[in-house]
Write a protein that holds these residues in place. Sequence first.
Motif, mmCIF file in Angstrom:
data_model
loop_
_atom_site.group_PDB
_atom_site.id
_atom_site.type_symbol
_atom_site.label_atom_id
_atom_site.label_comp_id
_atom_site.label_asym_id
_atom_site.label_seq_id
_atom_site.Cartn_x
_atom_site.Cartn_y
_atom_site.Cartn_z
ATOM 1 N N ALA A 103 -17.914 -61.565 -14.364
ATOM 2 C CA ALA A 103 -19.408 -62.013 -14.163
ATOM 3 C C ALA A 103 -18.926 -63.484 -14.427
ATOM 4 C CB ALA A 103 -20.031 -61.390 -15.646
ATOM 5 N N ALA A 122 -19.968 -53.810 -13.992
ATOM 6 C CA ALA A 122 -20.740 -54.530 -14.092
ATOM 7 C C ALA A 122 -20.821 -55.100 -15.448
ATOM 8 C CB ALA A 122 -22.355 -54.183 -13.863
ATOM 9 N N ALA A 131 -18.947 -61.834 -5.066
ATOM 10 C CA ALA A 131 -19.825 -61.116 -5.876
ATOM 11 C C ALA A 131 -20.428 -60.000 -5.262
ATOM 12 C CB ALA A 131 -20.532 -62.090 -6.668
ATOM 13 N N ASP A 132 -20.614 -58.826 -5.984
ATOM 14 C CA ASP A 132 -21.538 -57.761 -5.608
ATOM 15 C C ASP A 132 -23.048 -57.858 -5.647
ATOM 16 O OD1 ASP A 132 -19.196 -56.076 -4.758
ATOM 17 O OD2 ASP A 132 -19.115 -55.702 -6.975
ATOM 18 N N ASP A 133 -23.359 -58.812 -6.607
ATOM 19 C CA ASP A 133 -24.712 -59.042 -6.834
ATOM 20 C C ASP A 133 -24.818 -60.500 -7.554
ATOM 21 O OD1 ASP A 133 -25.295 -58.509 -9.807
ATOM 22 O OD2 ASP A 133 -24.141 -56.793 -9.024
ATOM 23 N N ASP A 134 -26.019 -60.917 -7.587
ATOM 24 C CA ASP A 134 -26.758 -62.017 -8.439
ATOM 25 C C ASP A 134 -27.848 -61.879 -9.064
ATOM 26 O OD1 ASP A 134 -28.386 -63.890 -6.796
ATOM 27 O OD2 ASP A 134 -26.626 -63.442 -5.751
ATOM 28 N N SER A 187 -12.647 -56.933 -12.954
ATOM 29 C CA SER A 187 -14.187 -57.263 -12.743
ATOM 30 C C SER A 187 -14.561 -58.669 -13.511
ATOM 31 C CB SER A 187 -15.022 -56.058 -13.646
ATOM 32 O OG SER A 187 -14.751 -54.805 -12.977
ATOM 33 N N TRP A 231 -21.664 -57.827 -17.499
ATOM 34 C CA TRP A 231 -22.521 -58.554 -18.044
ATOM 35 C C TRP A 231 -23.841 -57.517 -18.266
ATOM 36 C CZ3 TRP A 231 -23.264 -62.030 -21.541
ATOM 37 C CH2 TRP A 231 -24.602 -62.231 -21.948
ATOM 38 N N ASP A 232 -24.051 -56.500 -17.477
ATOM 39 C CA ASP A 232 -24.978 -55.375 -17.648
ATOM 40 C C ASP A 232 -24.923 -54.687 -19.010
ATOM 41 O OD1 ASP A 232 -26.035 -56.265 -15.223
ATOM 42 O OD2 ASP A 232 -25.901 -54.390 -14.410
ATOM 43 N N ARG A 240 -23.541 -63.869 -11.607
ATOM 44 C CA ARG A 240 -22.792 -63.157 -10.328
ATOM 45 C C ARG A 240 -21.995 -62.291 -10.984
ATOM 46 N NH1 ARG A 240 -19.550 -65.908 -7.969
ATOM 47 N NH2 ARG A 240 -19.955 -65.309 -6.093
ATOM 48 N N GLN A 241 -21.771 -61.132 -10.567
ATOM 49 C CA GLN A 241 -21.120 -60.184 -10.993
ATOM 50 C C GLN A 241 -20.222 -59.404 -9.692
ATOM 51 O OE1 GLN A 241 -22.257 -57.785 -14.770
ATOM 52 N NE2 GLN A 241 -24.185 -58.008 -13.556
#
Length: 387
Positions: free
Chosen positions: A320, A338, A266-269, A318, A340-341, A332-333
Amino acid sequence: MTDSASERRRMAALLTCKGALKSPWLRAAVETVPREHFLHPGVFLNEGRSWRPVTALGTDPEDWLKIVYSLDTLTTQLDGHLTAEQTCEPVTGVPTSSSTDPTTVVNMIEALDLTAEHRALEIGTGTGYSTALMCHYLGEDNVTTVEVDPQVAARADAALETVGYSTWTVTGDGLLGHPRRAPYDRVISTCAVRRIPYTWVRQTRPGGIVLSTVGSWPWGTGLAKLTVGDDGTAEGAIIGRSSFMQARAQAMTPLAGDLSARAAYADDDRPALVSPLILEEWVPAFLAQLAAPGVQLVCVTRSDDAPSRYLFDPERESFAEFIADGESWTVRQGGPVALWDDIERSLVAWQNAGEPDIDAIRLRVTTASHLYWIDQSPSLRWEHRLS
């Protein structure tokens, strides 16, 4: 003793009481067209984890008519080839052709606002029952119907001939329409599409109507009713919830393999501002598909029995992943988008607008794009470019 004519009258009365059947001509068609001919040789009845084959020849005639004239969708083919006469035992499989429940059938035909001089194109012949209802009013020469499955098309054509309608039954890809007999006053699709093919708009006269279910999830799809303009665009609204099998050329392939491996990096959570459980509701599911076209929702139980949900967009590589923590969720994406964004922004805006129902959504189709919007909220606007 139950007979077909009395069952047709009974079904027409039920549909009238439900408010689905309104036009005198359509009631006359329902009372005239024998649905049993379009269910030959049989159907599969859903028994939860399996499908039980029921055939006309192997069933008591009265029981068979009760099945035929129920208000249920009746599955007529599994896995693209299996029909009821080919097996005696319950089987598993995925429905690939059916006779849609009569309430939905007549609701859609009513929504076409047909008049006797109209020429209609139907995408997805299926059993041919809805084709016959339109032929009864418009005449067989004014109805063209296209079916992608040769086996299904042959059975429908035989049934239509049996009841006296030698209409234009075409085997082919309905997403391309049928330009040879264009232009049409009405185009109706009895399969769901991810987006309205512009070929349908191009083959429809100005002032004509295109009616189709849009969306690709088994739920969270809407019935689009568009009027074609003089400038070659089409505009209208999602007039209600609707559920149909996906057009075969656009059907999503179920994701296989280890889903956790697909979401390993993931790139971020972050905490999710909106619970992903909202995607189990019809309108949020529809909005999710507008915000992230091509996304798939997958729900699984992990090895530790904890629930986990994923959004995957294979084409844009991609994902999520949602992980439950009590009543909260972490998202987590990963990948270039992104997912979910984009979806979350639409869901928050929808909630802030008072959670309007699906019939608040409007749609404009041009050669270059599909534009969806909700009038009461400027932030609820989605444009899908076709390039």
